[in-house]
Design a protein around this motif. Sequence first.
Motif, short mmCIF file in Angstrom:
data_model
loop_
_atom_site.label_atom_id
_atom_site.label_comp_id
_atom_site.label_asym_id
_atom_site.label_seq_id
_atom_site.Cartn_x
_atom_site.Cartn_y
_atom_site.Cartn_z
N ASN A 221 72.41 9.48 21.49
CA ASN A 221 71.23 10.29 21.16
C ASN A 221 70.65 9.79 19.84
OD1 ASN A 221 69.33 12.21 20.61
ND2 ASN A 221 70.70 13.98 20.85
N SER B 238 68.07 10.62 18.43
CA SER B 238 67.39 11.67 17.66
C SER B 238 68.38 12.49 16.85
CB SER B 238 66.63 12.63 18.60
OG SER B 238 65.63 11.93 19.28
N ALA B 239 69.66 12.30 17.10
CA ALA B 239 70.68 13.08 16.38
C ALA B 239 70.76 12.59 14.94
CB ALA B 239 72.03 12.95 17.09
C1 NAG Z 1 69.66 14.90 20.60
O1 NAG Z 1 69.65 15.35 19.27
C2 NAG Z 1 68.58 16.24 18.95
C3 NAG Z 1 68.61 16.49 17.46
O2 NAG Z 1 69.86 16.98 17.06
C4 NAG Z 1 68.72 17.50 19.78
O3 NAG Z 1 67.65 18.39 19.51
C5 NAG Z 1 68.71 17.11 21.26
O4 NAG Z 1 68.95 18.26 22.04
C6 NAG Z 1 69.80 16.08 21.55
N1 NAG Z 1 69.64 15.61 22.92
C7 NAG Z 1 70.65 15.56 23.77
C8 NAG Z 1 70.35 15.04 25.12
O5 NAG Z 1 71.77 15.92 23.46
#
Ligand code: NAG
Length: 340
Positions: A245, A247-248
């Motif tokens: 991920n 975006s994490a």
């Molecule tokens: C990925 O990380 C973001 C930010 O922490 C979060 O909002 C999102 O739900 C995550 N996506 C998945 C598929 O886990």
Amino acid sequence: MLGLHAVLLGFSPASSQTLTVYHVNPLHEGVLPIDMDTADLHGDMFFDLKSKTTPIERSSQFNGTRGGDCTNGEVVDTDLVISKLSIDVFGGFGEYGRCNICMEDGIDPFSGLKCTPGQYFCTCGNFRAPYACNDQRAVGREELSSAFGNFTICTWDVWVKAPWACWGWPVVRLTGGTWYSTTRAGWCDAPGADPATCTWRARVEKIVNKSCSDDIIYSAVEAYDAERDGCFARCPSHQRGQARNTSATCWIYCFYATVLGERTLVPGEHSDGMPLPELEAAFERPFLSEALGGCPSIPPPKSPVTQVPAHRSITRSWAQRRAAMIKRWYGEANSLRLPM
Ligand SMILES: *[C@@H]1O[C@H](CO)[C@@H](O)[C@H](O)[C@H]1NC(C)=O
Ligand SMILES: *[C@@H]1O[C@H](CO)[C@@H](O)[C@H](O)[C@H]1NC(C)=O
Ligand SMILES: *[C@@H]1O[C@H](CO)[C@@H](O)[C@H](O)[C@H]1NC(C)=O
Ligand SMILES: *[C@@H]1O[C@H](CO)[C@@H](O)[C@H](O)[C@H]1NC(C)=O
């Protein structure tokens, strides 16, 4: 000495040189950089590595206010490709044009100047006083270390509020790099182009899917870390490979800590990150043959001569996001640069 030599050669009409450049673009817009910007390998690395904090900037926690580039970001990426091109440049270099697609409202998202909706619009000049320069024939050039290099990158006051704002800028010190702009006015393969005054011609070397390229680069960074610090593996909800991920926040932190060195993310400090040659190899690998670990080659779109940008929302949102991002970088560089 080298620079002087290039300048002198630039005035001879017979002179030419060949550049290897890269650019990220939606495939349906075409891959020849007509009124578009491209980058050498290091310039491409800067653009890519600098922008990994985007998901944090866009998160609601920060109101998505920095730059306002939060439009439909997620739907953008499936059509994106990275093209590797060879550009023959005839004559000297001119000023760099920041080229962006003109929005439906007839305003260039970078400069705020009026433009024709759906067409690529390039602006030159000072960031605060830009002017249209689509009619400039000379290939434009920008050295990133002078545009973005010399300012106090991060203060403790910034760091306590938004540490991630300190992660992207050190990239320019690592990569340097050059950006180029090439206009239709200088294109030697344009219908009716004058061979005596045209300035550039491009050949496509290879086109790859951006998600394939991203996976190769991320895997190289994660593998480098796995043999040393193990930062990624310690992240909550860590996922391997394509399930990662990006975006994490933890993944983003580990990415910069690995590439730049952990201490480099703290004001006034430095530690070594991934060696530049290993990063260069990761950015070049997608363009090798598949047998050597490269990405599958994507065929170029048809009829590049009549190439016009499609009026699709996917184009606008990628273009909007890119323009807003670059505008913010120039803005920050301008406000941070020490007065001369
Ligand atoms: C990925 O990380 C973001 C930010 O922490 C979060 O909002 C999102 O739900 C995550 N996506 C998945 C598929 O886990
Ligand atoms: C977030 O947005 C609200 C409403 O527009 C504003 O009052 C607040 O100052 C913003 N916060 C930040 C950190 O920008
Ligand atoms: C790139 O790969 C992604 C994921 O495999 C796919 O969804 C997308 O359609 C591909 N894009 C192109 C232009 O081939
Ligand atoms: C940036 O800093 C370096 C090292 O201090 C210096 O050599 C260079 O001339 C500076 N560049 C500009 C554009 O000020």
